[in-house]
Motif scaffolding. Structure first.
Motif, PDB file in Angstrom:
ATOM      1  N   UNK A 239       0.836  -1.207   0.000  1.00 60.21           N
ATOM      2  CA  UNK A 239       0.000   0.000   0.000  1.00 60.21           C
ATOM      3  C   UNK A 239       0.868   1.253   0.000  1.00 60.21           C
ATOM      4  N   UNK A 240       1.912   1.245   0.832  1.00 56.47           N
ATOM      5  CA  UNK A 240       2.794   2.417   0.948  1.00 56.47           C
ATOM      6  C   UNK A 240       4.075   2.130   0.177  1.00 56.47           C
ATOM      7  N   UNK A 241       4.357   2.959  -0.837  1.00 59.75           N
ATOM      8  CA  UNK A 241       5.532   2.694  -1.667  1.00 59.75           C
ATOM      9  C   UNK A 241       6.764   3.439  -1.149  1.00 59.75           C
ATOM     10  N   UNK A 242       6.929   3.456   0.173  1.00 58.91           N
ATOM     11  CA  UNK A 242       8.179   3.948   0.773  1.00 58.91           C
ATOM     12  C   UNK A 242       8.993   2.695   1.074  1.00 58.91           C
ATOM     13  N   UNK A 243       9.580   2.120   0.040  1.00 62.21           N
ATOM     14  CA  UNK A 243      10.207   0.795   0.204  1.00 62.21           C
ATOM     15  C   UNK A 243      11.523   0.970   0.949  1.00 62.21           C
ATOM     16  N   UNK A 244      11.578   0.406   2.135  1.00 62.61           N
ATOM     17  CA  UNK A 244      12.666   0.698   3.061  1.00 62.61           C
ATOM     18  C   UNK A 244      13.562  -0.525   3.235  1.00 62.61           C
ATOM     19  N   UNK A 596     -14.097  13.534  -0.033  1.00 62.79           N
ATOM     20  CA  UNK A 596     -13.956  12.439  -0.994  1.00 62.79           C
ATOM     21  C   UNK A 596     -15.318  12.096  -1.590  1.00 62.79           C
ATOM     22  N   UNK A 597     -15.328  11.796  -2.893  1.00 67.30           N
ATOM     23  CA  UNK A 597     -16.587  11.519  -3.582  1.00 67.30           C
ATOM     24  C   UNK A 597     -17.023  10.068  -3.364  1.00 67.30           C
ATOM     25  N   UNK A 598     -16.105   9.107  -3.658  1.00 65.06           N
ATOM     26  CA  UNK A 598     -16.542   7.711  -3.530  1.00 65.06           C
ATOM     27  C   UNK A 598     -15.797   6.910  -2.464  1.00 65.06           C
ATOM     28  N   UNK A 599     -14.667   7.406  -1.982  1.00 63.94           N
ATOM     29  CA  UNK A 599     -13.948   6.690  -0.906  1.00 63.94           C
ATOM     30  C   UNK A 599     -14.311   7.342   0.424  1.00 63.94           C
ATOM     31  N   UNK A 600     -14.039   6.637   1.515  1.00 58.79           N
ATOM     32  CA  UNK A 600     -14.193   7.240   2.840  1.00 58.79           C
ATOM     33  C   UNK A 600     -12.984   8.149   3.057  1.00 58.79           C
ATOM     34  N   UNK A 601     -13.202   9.352   3.609  1.00 63.50           N
ATOM     35  CA  UNK A 601     -12.060  10.266   3.804  1.00 63.50           C
ATOM     36  C   UNK A 601     -11.038   9.678   4.780  1.00 63.50           C
ATOM     37  N   UNK A 602     -11.455   8.682   5.569  1.00 62.64           N
ATOM     38  CA  UNK A 602     -10.525   8.009   6.485  1.00 62.64           C
ATOM     39  C   UNK A 602      -9.383   7.345   5.701  1.00 62.64           C
ATOM     40  N   UNK A 603      -9.699   6.839   4.481  1.00 61.32           N
ATOM     41  CA  UNK A 603      -8.666   6.167   3.681  1.00 61.32           C
ATOM     42  C   UNK A 603      -7.583   7.171   3.271  1.00 61.32           C
ATOM     43  N   UNK A 604      -7.998   8.371   2.818  1.00 62.93           N
ATOM     44  CA  UNK A 604      -7.032   9.400   2.412  1.00 62.93           C
ATOM     45  C   UNK A 604      -6.230   9.865   3.627  1.00 62.93           C
ATOM     46  N   UNK A 605      -6.935  10.079   4.736  1.00 60.58           N
ATOM     47  CA  UNK A 605      -6.285  10.502   5.989  1.00 60.58           C
ATOM     48  C   UNK A 605      -5.229   9.468   6.396  1.00 60.58           C
ATOM     49  N   UNK A 606      -5.586   8.192   6.258  1.00 59.60           N
ATOM     50  CA  UNK A 606      -4.660   7.118   6.640  1.00 59.60           C
ATOM     51  C   UNK A 606      -3.459   7.057   5.703  1.00 59.60           C
ATOM     52  N   UNK A 607      -3.692   7.318   4.422  1.00 60.92           N
ATOM     53  CA  UNK A 607      -2.588   7.327   3.456  1.00 60.92           C
ATOM     54  C   UNK A 607      -1.560   8.401   3.813  1.00 60.92           C
ATOM     55  N   UNK A 608      -2.057   9.633   4.084  1.00 61.49           N
ATOM     56  CA  UNK A 608      -1.138  10.736   4.389  1.00 61.49           C
ATOM     57  C   UNK A 608      -0.385  10.436   5.685  1.00 61.49           C
ATOM     58  N   UNK A 609      -1.145  10.053   6.736  1.00 63.81           N
ATOM     59  CA  UNK A 609      -0.505   9.726   8.023  1.00 63.81           C
ATOM     60  C   UNK A 609       0.448   8.550   7.894  1.00 63.81           C
ATOM     61  N   UNK A 610       0.051   7.559   7.078  1.00 61.98           N
ATOM     62  CA  UNK A 610       0.889   6.362   6.885  1.00 61.98           C
ATOM     63  C   UNK A 610       2.204   6.710   6.230  1.00 61.98           C
ATOM     64  N   UNK A 611       2.169   7.555   5.195  1.00 63.04           N
ATOM     65  CA  UNK A 611       3.414   7.948   4.525  1.00 63.04           C
ATOM     66  C   UNK A 611       4.322   8.754   5.457  1.00 63.04           C
ATOM     67  N   UNK A 612       3.711   9.605   6.281  1.00 61.93           N
ATOM     68  CA  UNK A 612       4.527  10.376   7.230  1.00 61.93           C
ATOM     69  C   UNK A 612       5.140   9.426   8.254  1.00 61.93           C
ATOM     70  N   UNK A 613       4.375   8.417   8.681  1.00 64.97           N
ATOM     71  CA  UNK A 613       4.908   7.405   9.606  1.00 64.97           C
ATOM     72  C   UNK A 613       6.071   6.647   8.955  1.00 64.97           C
ATOM     73  N   UNK A 614       5.910   6.256   7.676  1.00 62.74           N
ATOM     74  CA  UNK A 614       6.972   5.494   6.980  1.00 62.74           C
ATOM     75  C   UNK A 614       8.272   6.294   6.925  1.00 62.74           C
ATOM     76  N   UNK A 615       8.132   7.629   6.813  1.00 63.48           N
ATOM     77  CA  UNK A 615       9.348   8.453   6.722  1.00 63.48           C
ATOM     78  C   UNK A 615      10.066   8.580   8.057  1.00 63.48           C
ATOM     79  N   UNK A 616       9.419   8.144   9.170  1.00 62.83           N
ATOM     80  CA  UNK A 616      10.088   8.250  10.475  1.00 62.83           C
ATOM     81  C   UNK A 616      10.983   7.047  10.753  1.00 62.83           C
ATOM     82  N   UNK A 617      10.892   6.000   9.899  1.00 63.55           N
ATOM     83  CA  UNK A 617      11.728   4.823  10.143  1.00 63.55           C
ATOM     84  C   UNK A 617      13.167   5.157   9.772  1.00 63.55           C
TER      85      UNK A 617
END
Length: 640
Positions: A239-244, A596-617
């Motif tokens: 899901x997250x393309x911050x391949x570490x 968001x039109x067809x997705x739950x805004x939680x998915x977008x929120x999770x994507x942004x937060x997830x990518x920021x989390x991935x960058x902390x590794x």
């Protein structure tokens, strides 16, 4: 305290059995309730994995020390006494389906970490689960049922370090059946038949690409909470393309599955690439398939050659020695050369004009000639925050760099045309780093130049080399996307793929997979997840792309990026859960808000937060993952 009756449905007794009724008081704790149920049903077995699910409130009662009163449970509560771990059908990126146990009570994030441990994925936090696309059932009798590999008897391990046996986790080495499953996880699958490929769903537009991302499960809630039932099918995908920290020695499964996901994205036209790139991808697939299926390839591939071990070490050393290099190279390097520049204007057909260009820090200044370079430039392009894409044709000696440079009203398009491969590799590498805010003094600059040159050399045709037709009949149409089935006949594609194959035929398996992934990562659309949104104050639907370092606003009319916002300029983001709107503030008092039109805004929120989390590794941190931080960044108002 007065006793009252509580009825509990027990999963183990079957769907038709009546609920078990026990007498309880409000100060009885959940553990005591479980004990009473077990005593009453008199079935001898291990009940340690069972827990109480409260149907009306849609939640697990996992705190066994809490009393019924504290949980709010009363006589009308509909409780189910159920196993926390149940089998699910797990579709892997390579198309194989496993039946394995997963936790229905833990948040999906933890469930995926557990699955990753069993399947020997390092860094499983980059993966997640999504609901599969519904397939239309046609001619059921003719279509053979897909094979499902059952590994439910493999226990979910709690050990953080895997015990390896013959190069595979010990729990796969128990029987020939599980060994075969592991081999399937770590060896790439044969290419699909062109007919199969043509029948599969392919997104026709960027709008179609938004649909798949509406299916991701919520990482902060459990499978049960999201309506997933026992033996339901789910897809496991990156899901997250911050391949570490990719390392061929330990990441055989991870690299193979990542390669499969990338391969299918290219074959199903999920990600766009040029014709030359498609032929190179085809050649690499052919080579990887050939080497993978050959009997000589032992399962424990380990490291094929010392070179990749040294290369791996070199990259790590490079990362560690950057501080000393920085001190040595206090003067930031520059690029100075004649380049041709094109600024497409509407309604005018101006061609490329030659200018003397100077690349310093993260900006390009251009002048009429070298003599005038001491004065004021005609213009300065600030590359930080730009979109950089290649526009090349090696056979036609065309080496262009397409830049979308941020401007107040959107993005300005600029093309730089280089004379030769060497010049292109340097300027392209500099542009890529500058778009991330890095200069050529960064330790990764030389590696970037090297990888661009390698990529170009793989596309170069070798007129002297004899294109040898391999013994077996190569089905080239299964190596390229269906778009090329219509454009070319198989006999036209075969020589082109075999020609590109000459450049990669000597590569060891893991090096070929890494090369494939490297070229995939270089594609302009790599790692962008699209969502249909409506910006605040706007009446039309637009698309927003979420990548590992930026958000991209896409105009549906043109299909191009009109604005890019980088995460490193983000001050804060929040979600108004009542009106389901995401609001983000960037440096320079830039505020955006969209729903968001067809997705739950939680998915977008999770994507942004997830990518920021991935960058902390980071390498300096221990291997233990900060799960709490992930939930803080992605959980929203329901954060655990």
């Amino acid at each position: 305290m007065a006793a009252w009756d509580l009825s509990v449905t027990v999963d183990e007794l079957g769907p038709d059995s009546p609920p078990v009724t026990i007498s309880v008081t409000s100060d009885l704790h959940i553990g005591g309730v479980i004990l009473k149920i077990v005593e009453q049903i008199k079935v001898k077995r291990d009940w340690s994995d069972y827990a109480m699910w409260w149907e009306q409130k849609q939640r697990w009662l996992l705190r066994t020390a809490w009393t019924l009163d504290k949980c709010g449970v009363q006589a009308d509560a509909k409780l189910i006494f159920s196993a926390q771990h149940k089998p699910v059908m797990l579709g892997l990126p390579n198309g194989v389906t496993l039946r394995m146990c997963a936790s229905f009570s833990a948040p999906v994030f933890r469930t995926v970490l557990e699955i990753g441990k069993v399947l020997n994925f390092r860094h499983p936090e980059e993966l997640s689960l999504l609901r599969p696309v519904e397939e239309k059932k046609k001619k059921k009798d003719k279509k053979s049922e897909e094979e499902i590999y059952d590994i439910t008897d493999i226990p979910l391990t709690s050990a953080s370090v895997q015990c390896l046996y013959n190069g595979m986790p010990a729990h796969f080495a128990d029987s020939p059946k599980t060994e075969a499953v592991y081999k399937m996880l770590s060896v790439s699958q044969p290419s699909p038949a062109p007919e199969t490929l043509a029948k599969l769903y392919r997104p026709a537009s960027i709008v179609d690409k938004t649909h798949i991302h509406t299916r991701w499960l919520d990482s902060s809630r459990s499978l049960k909470h999201q309506g997933i039932q026992e033996n339901d099918k789910l897809w496991l995908r990156f899901k997250y393309f911050s391949l570490y920290d990719l390392d061929p020695r330990y990441d055989v499964v991870r690299l193979t599955q990542l390669y499969e996901q990338a391969r299918w994205a290219i074959l199903l036209e999920d990600i766009d690439c040029t014709e030359e790139e498609m032929m190179l991808f085809g050649a690499l697939q052919y080579h990887i398939g050939k080497v993978s299926q050959s009997d000589a390839q032992a399962l424990t591939s380990g490291l094929e050659d010392l070179d990749s071990a040294l290369q791996c070490l070199e990259v790590k050393m490079g990362a560690e020695s950057s501080a000393t290099e920085m001190l040595e190279n206090m003067t930031a390097p520059e690029l100075n050369d004649y380049l041709k520049i094109l600024r497409p204007r509407r309604l005018t057909l101006k061609g490329y004009k030659q200018y003397w260009c100077k690349f310093k820090d993260t900006s390009i200044s251009y002048f009429k000639s070298q003599e005038e370079s001491l004065g004021e430039p005609i213009q300065q392009l600030h590359i930080k925050g730009s979109e950089v894409a290649p526009d090349i044709n090696v056979a036609g000696q065309k080496f262009c760099i397409k830049l979308l440079v941020p401007a107040p009203e959107g993005m300005n398009e600029v093309y730089l045309r280089c004379e030769n491969e060497k010049q292109y590799a340097q300027w392209m590498a500099a542009c890529k780093l500058a778009s991330k805010g890095l200069t050529m003094a960064d330790s990764s600059f030389d590696n970037e130049v090297q990888s661009i040159q390698t990529f170009l050399s793989m596309q170069r045709t070798n007129p002297g080399a004899q294109v040898t037709q391999s013994d077996e009949n190569i089905n080239t149409l299964s190596l390229v996307s269906p778009r090329y089935h219509k454009k070319f006949k198989a006999k036209q594609v075969t020589p082109r793929i075999l020609e590109a194959y000459q450049n990669v035929a000597q590569l060891p398996l893991m090096t070929a997979i890494l090369r494939f992934l490297q070229i995939w990562q270089g594609l302009p659309d790599f790692g962008i997840s699209y969502f249909m949104v409506r910006f605040k104050g706007s009446r039309k639907d637009e698309v927003i792309g979420v990548a590992n370092n930026r958000l991209i606003r896409v105009d549906l009319g043109v299909g191009d990026a009109v604005k890019t916002w980088r995460y490193n300029t983000m001050r804060q983001w929040n979600v108004n859960w009542d009106i389901r709107q995401v609001a983000i503030e960037f440096d320079g008092h830039i505020n955006i808000a969209f729903s968001c039109v067809d997705a739950d805004c939680k998915i977008v929120h999770e994507y942004i937060g997830g990518y920021i989390f991935m960058s902390t590794r980071g390498r300096d941190q221990s291997d233990t993952l900060n799960v709490e931080l992930f939930h803080k960044l992605t959980g929203g108002h329901e954060a655990l």
